[in-house]
Enzyme design. Structure first.
Site: not given
Ligand SMILES: NC(=O)c1ccc[n+]([C@@H]2O[C@H](COP(=O)([O-])OP(=O)(O)OC[C@H]3O[C@@H](n4cnc5c(N)ncnc54)[C@H](O)[C@@H]3O)[C@@H](O)[C@H]2O)c1
Length: 254
Positions: A160, A164
């Site tokens: 990851y 990133k």
């Molecule tokens: N949650 C955190 O703490 C956090 C921190 C830093 C960065 N991020 C980044 O923010 C972004 C969103 O994270 P989140 O926590 O909201 O994730 P999440 O898992 O809650 O949501 C991600 C969404 O992407 C969809 N998805 C997954 N694979 C897919 C595919 N192949 N095609 C289409 N849709 C697909 C899922 O169904 C889901 O609705 C990501 O890039 C994550 O890496 C999250």
């Protein structure tokens, strides 16, 4: 709440978490949206919330790490609303494993999920935006682009963090490539965010480990999806017209 009035935006992974918050906030700011996600039901819930607030949205349930899905999502915004001003590459996630236990499948899955969809949607959007000499592209990186103790010590987050950091490198280069076309390319790098899926596990670590997310974050708490959405609105808005190639941390001081 009218900073994106008249704008047309694509948001990937908008069924849940941060992508859902960004899509709903963009709609509240006046944007019309094409949103995509693998999970059709979750996507329709986001669309229903947007429509209930008077917003306009088209949905595409598809795997956005596949060329056909990514191209179709970008095309759906142009076909339905007649243009494309903003792309948010939110799609991403992890399968954490210690490096000695990580399978090739898990490694490939994480790099694909975080990078391939970002590349494919950006390519499709750039082809359209460069002809119109305007556009905003925003990608989701993460605090983990520099490593995060809670994943590294306790779960293993190398794939990851690699992905990133890759997003950070991607936006730096693509910002230069697209500058002559008046297209800005930036990233938002959230710290630990209290989403429905990640929040419970992150909060549980406060009781179980010394280097928990909130203990290691200077502001002493998890962030909210809405706080990440606010940064995305800024980067998409007219106010950020001279900001490009930048990764904006929304990480509580880390
Ligand atoms: N949650 C955190 O703490 C956090 C921190 C830093 C960065 N991020 C980044 O923010 C972004 C969103 O994270 P989140 O926590 O909201 O994730 P999440 O898992 O809650 O949501 C991600 C969404 O992407 C969809 N998805 C997954 N694979 C897919 C595919 N192949 N095609 C289409 N849709 C697909 C899922 O169904 C889901 O609705 C990501 O890039 C994550 O890496 C999250």
């Amino acid at each position: 709440m009218s900073r994106l009035t008249g704008k047309i935006a694509v948001v990937t992974g908008a069924g849940n978490g941060i992508g859902k918050a960004i899509a709903e906030r963009f709609a509240a700011e006046g944007a019309r949206l094409a949103i995509g996600d693998l999970e059709a039901d979750a996507l329709e819930r986001t669309a229903a919330t947007i429509r209930a607030g008077g917003g306009e949205v088209v949905t595409l349930a598809a795997d956005l790490t596949e060329e056909a899905g990514a191209e179709a999502l970008v095309a759906s915004a142009i076909d339905r609303f007649g243009g494309l001003d903003i792309l948010v590459n939110n799609l991403g996630g992890s399968r954490n494993r210690k490096i000695w236990d990580m399978s090739v499948e898990d490694w490939d899955f994480v790099l694909r999920l975080n990078l391939r969809g970002t590349f494919l949607c950006t390519r499709a959007a750039a082809r359209y935006m460069k002809e119109r000499r305007a556009g905003r592209i925003i990608c989701l990186s993460s605090g983990s682009r520099e490593g995060t103790p809670w994943t590294a010590y306790y779960q293993g987050g190398a794939a990851y963090s690699t992905a990133k950091a890759g997003v950070h490198g991607f936006i730096r280069d693509v910002a230069l490539e697209l500058a002559e076309f008046n297209i800005t390319v930036n990233a938002v790098a959230p710290g630990p965010i209290d989403t429905e899926r990640t929040g419970p596990g992150l909060r549980r670590m406060d009781e179980t480990v010394p280097f928990s997310p909130s203990k290691m974050t200077p502001l002493g708490r998890l962030g909210t999806p809405e706080e990440v959405a606010s940064a995305a609105v800024f980067l998409a808005s007219d106010e950020a017209g001279y900001v490009s190639g930048h990764t904006l941390a929304v990480a509580g001081g880390r």
